[in-house]
Design an enzyme around this catalytic site. Sequence first.
Site, PDB file in Angstrom:
ATOM      1  N   CYS A 337       0.786  -1.230   0.000  1.00  0.00           N
ATOM      2  CA  CYS A 337       0.000   0.000   0.000  1.00  0.00           C
ATOM      3  C   CYS A 337       0.824   1.289   0.000  1.00  0.00           C
ATOM      4  O   CYS A 337       0.471   2.220  -0.736  1.00  0.00           O
ATOM      5  CB  CYS A 337      -1.050   0.006   1.100  1.00  0.00           C
ATOM      6  SG  CYS A 337      -0.735  -1.080   2.478  1.00  0.00           S
ATOM      7  N   ARG A 366       7.543 -10.786   5.375  1.00  0.00           N
ATOM      8  CA  ARG A 366       7.240 -10.496   6.768  1.00  0.00           C
ATOM      9  C   ARG A 366       7.970 -11.500   7.641  1.00  0.00           C
ATOM     10  O   ARG A 366       8.014 -12.685   7.330  1.00  0.00           O
ATOM     11  CB  ARG A 366       5.737 -10.602   7.025  1.00  0.00           C
ATOM     12  CG  ARG A 366       4.976  -9.556   6.245  1.00  0.00           C
ATOM     13  CD  ARG A 366       3.491  -9.695   6.424  1.00  0.00           C
ATOM     14  NE  ARG A 366       2.812  -8.760   5.541  1.00  0.00           N
ATOM     15  CZ  ARG A 366       1.496  -8.678   5.400  1.00  0.00           C
ATOM     16  NH1 ARG A 366       0.727  -9.486   6.110  1.00  0.00           N
ATOM     17  NH2 ARG A 366       0.964  -7.808   4.582  1.00  0.00           N
ATOM     18  N   GLN A 384       0.834 -11.192  -2.693  1.00  0.00           N
ATOM     19  CA  GLN A 384      -0.573 -10.844  -2.509  1.00  0.00           C
ATOM     20  C   GLN A 384      -1.195 -10.490  -3.849  1.00  0.00           C
ATOM     21  O   GLN A 384      -0.554  -9.853  -4.681  1.00  0.00           O
ATOM     22  CB  GLN A 384      -0.693  -9.615  -1.605  1.00  0.00           C
ATOM     23  CG  GLN A 384      -0.207  -9.850  -0.195  1.00  0.00           C
ATOM     24  CD  GLN A 384      -0.302  -8.580   0.626  1.00  0.00           C
ATOM     25  OE1 GLN A 384       0.169  -7.530   0.209  1.00  0.00           O
ATOM     26  NE2 GLN A 384      -0.917  -8.679   1.783  1.00  0.00           N
ATOM     27  N   ASP A 386      -2.937  -8.123  -4.637  1.00  0.00           N
ATOM     28  CA  ASP A 386      -3.279  -6.887  -3.962  1.00  0.00           C
ATOM     29  C   ASP A 386      -3.873  -5.869  -4.931  1.00  0.00           C
ATOM     30  O   ASP A 386      -3.559  -5.879  -6.119  1.00  0.00           O
ATOM     31  CB  ASP A 386      -1.984  -6.306  -3.369  1.00  0.00           C
ATOM     32  CG  ASP A 386      -2.246  -5.555  -2.085  1.00  0.00           C
ATOM     33  OD1 ASP A 386      -3.420  -5.460  -1.689  1.00  0.00           O
ATOM     34  OD2 ASP A 386      -1.274  -5.068  -1.490  1.00  0.00           O
ATOM     35  N   HIS A 388      -5.439  -1.538  -4.569  1.00  0.00           N
ATOM     36  CA  HIS A 388      -5.904  -0.436  -3.734  1.00  0.00           C
ATOM     37  C   HIS A 388      -6.793   0.457  -4.550  1.00  0.00           C
ATOM     38  O   HIS A 388      -6.428   0.876  -5.638  1.00  0.00           O
ATOM     39  CB  HIS A 388      -4.702   0.321  -3.152  1.00  0.00           C
ATOM     40  CG  HIS A 388      -3.907  -0.541  -2.237  1.00  0.00           C
ATOM     41  ND1 HIS A 388      -2.778  -1.213  -2.639  1.00  0.00           N
ATOM     42  CD2 HIS A 388      -4.121  -0.901  -0.939  1.00  0.00           C
ATOM     43  CE1 HIS A 388      -2.321  -1.924  -1.628  1.00  0.00           C
ATOM     44  NE2 HIS A 388      -3.109  -1.770  -0.594  1.00  0.00           N
ATOM     45  N   LYS A 472     -13.856  -3.674   7.953  1.00  0.00           N
ATOM     46  CA  LYS A 472     -13.469  -4.609   6.907  1.00  0.00           C
ATOM     47  C   LYS A 472     -14.451  -5.764   6.769  1.00  0.00           C
ATOM     48  O   LYS A 472     -15.322  -5.958   7.613  1.00  0.00           O
ATOM     49  CB  LYS A 472     -12.075  -5.151   7.186  1.00  0.00           C
ATOM     50  CG  LYS A 472     -11.969  -5.919   8.493  1.00  0.00           C
ATOM     51  CD  LYS A 472     -10.545  -6.436   8.709  1.00  0.00           C
ATOM     52  CE  LYS A 472     -10.467  -7.252   9.979  1.00  0.00           C
ATOM     53  NZ  LYS A 472      -9.179  -7.884  10.203  1.00  0.00           N
ATOM     54  N   HIS A 518      -8.371  -1.483   0.588  1.00  0.00           N
ATOM     55  CA  HIS A 518      -7.408  -2.559   0.319  1.00  0.00           C
ATOM     56  C   HIS A 518      -8.233  -3.794   0.036  1.00  0.00           C
ATOM     57  O   HIS A 518      -9.203  -4.056   0.747  1.00  0.00           O
ATOM     58  CB  HIS A 518      -6.560  -2.898   1.549  1.00  0.00           C
ATOM     59  CG  HIS A 518      -5.885  -1.743   2.198  1.00  0.00           C
ATOM     60  ND1 HIS A 518      -4.533  -1.606   2.218  1.00  0.00           N
ATOM     61  CD2 HIS A 518      -6.376  -0.680   2.878  1.00  0.00           C
ATOM     62  CE1 HIS A 518      -4.206  -0.517   2.901  1.00  0.00           C
ATOM     63  NE2 HIS A 518      -5.309   0.065   3.309  1.00  0.00           N
TER      64      HIS A 518
END
Length: 645
Positions: A337, A366, A384, A386, A388, A472, A518
């Site tokens: 992000c 991570r 991910q 991912d 946004h 979320k 997200h």
Amino acid sequence: MINITLPDGSVKQVSKGSNALDLARQISEGLARNVLAAKVNGKVIDATLPLYEDAHLTLLTWNDPEGKSTMWHSSAHLMAEAIELLYPGVKFGIGPDIENGFYYDIDFCDYDISEKDFSKIEKKILELAKEKQTYQRKEVSKADALDYFSKKGDEYKLELIQDLEDGQITFYKSGQFTDLCRGPHIPNTGFIKAVKLTKVAGAYWRGDENRKQLTRIYGITFPKKKELTAYLEMLEEAKKRDHRVLGKELGLFTFSQKVGLGLPLWLPRGAVLREQLEQYLKRVQKEAGYEPVITPHIGNVNLYKTSGHYQKYGEESFKPIKTPVEGEEFFLKPMNCPHHCEIFNSSPHSYKELPIRYAEFGTVYRYEQSGELHGLTRVRGFTQDDAHIFCTPDQIKSEFNGVIDIVQQIFTAFNFNDVIIQISLRDPQHPEKYIGSDENWEKAENAIKEVAEERGLNAIVEYGEAAFYGPKMDFMVRDAIGRKWQLGTIQVDYNLPERFDLTYIGADNEKHRPVMIHRAPFGSMERFVAVLIEHCGGNFPLWLSPDQAIILPISEKYQNYAEKVLLLLKKHEIRTVIDDRSEKTGRKIRDAELKKIPYMLIVGEKEEASGSVSVRKHGEGDLGTFSIEDFAQKINSEVNKLINY
RNA sequence: GCCAGCAUAGCUCAGUUGGCCAGAGCAGCUGAUUUGUAAUCAGCCGGUCGGGGGUUCGAAUCCCUCUGCUGGCUCCA
């Protein structure tokens, strides 16, 4: 007499002071034999607890989730009793029921306990169960409760009692074992006909790693031996479907000590599978108006100071890397992000451009504690799916809708038919824990709730589960053998737009703050593939299968023809290989079946003469003869149907 | 990171209480076979028994330590 209303609306009269068991006997002896507990006015209680007032009552049996929980909770007591008899002087922490069984946290003092001791304990449990010990409820004063456990020398129970209100403390006694417990319990231990202790683990007292580690013993019990057998068979099935086992067998991925812990290496066949998933999602996202972006794997430490992740997670991350000359610090990116925020910031935006949707298969790193790593579901480096979305507060609802469309489309495509949705909202008691204005929160929370309602989603709403930066929606699926997995997530974020000072120019010619969403429908490629492998047991749907067809020439004589077929199928973009070993057909078929290749094409004299292939489907058998062209058509139409364009 | 268990060939596993050159099946390689819907035959290759240290005349086997794996705990952007 009092009136008891049953779930079907019928009303039974029983004398004051009767209990649920008496009522059950009135209906039928057989029912009474199966009653584990009762739900009275919404509260689960002992079936033996006397009733003094009119009430709504549901009799709970093994078929009710609450019946199971009650039985398992009682089983925890029974196990504790058995352990206390076998290991006098041990101290007990807590022993609740859980989704599949129960556990008890026990301080074994000087005893050493391992799985070798399980059969001994199991035997004792069954022995005690046969005694049909009743669970006797007793209300005790706080002083008496403290007195009992200080005499017993159980500091854990004492600590628990300290936190309880006087007048609300109850003990349950079964056999020779008395425990602090709010109940409820099953009428007697005779219901427990089968037991299996499943694992032993260390667990910190009250989940606090600074406190003593107790020994946690997990177990599960059943009212019939047959059910235990079925449960053990299910565990066997789960073992066979284990993605780590199948991943190795099917040549999908591997790990290397030299490369490092939790860093998966995708093998060619696994990479094909993953690529199919990515291509599929890319196409879906393109149609939904997403724009691909690409960002590097590292980011300057200042990026994470701006995003706030440095302050929050810096200590628990991989240490930053430094440039040799300037000593500038960079982090391996733990999320995408912040990079995407900077892409948004690279040019001014008009409200007319919004929503802007940046998508990236972003690989992130991570630091997970070594004990946490597990196959592909828990790794230190993963990708991910991912994206946004930058939008105005008013667009949240329609964007949410759009994301849910994608998520549902995906779940359908992969045959995840049992989806559980959780909506996580603020804790209304503690508004100070969250950032962003009340007005915005309300807008977002209402948008999510409305979307869920309008779509008729069967969503669970959890208050206090929201992230500090926004509400979320999480998606969990149940796989083919009933296990729950958390996959996709959609999160509203007010925090990062603020921190990165993201703006757009509104119709009023003023600067406004966009909202960020997200979202990752798969969650991560690694996790999704793991869940998919276990869901389908390695029998991938045709469109995902690394090899879609294998050509099995009867003998070397048909090698040329096999290659001709291969070429034609490749032209139709069907992933095909040839088994050209000098083996018998039966052997080639067996090996192809074990590799779970969807289609086997046997070619010999007949086929060569007629330009055809003899088709055998994995797990089903012979489908007969097809011309090459017809077979290709069949495959392609099947693939298209499966992806459900 | 913590608790418990495990670690023998690429894979799955044997290896009794410490004792001859550490075994099998599968996979791989070579050869024979030319095969019709779930395993053709034979030969060969392959292991410092996870690494290191110790006890012992002697260690895959006993002890210590490190690494990794498994099941939990804790945490999870």
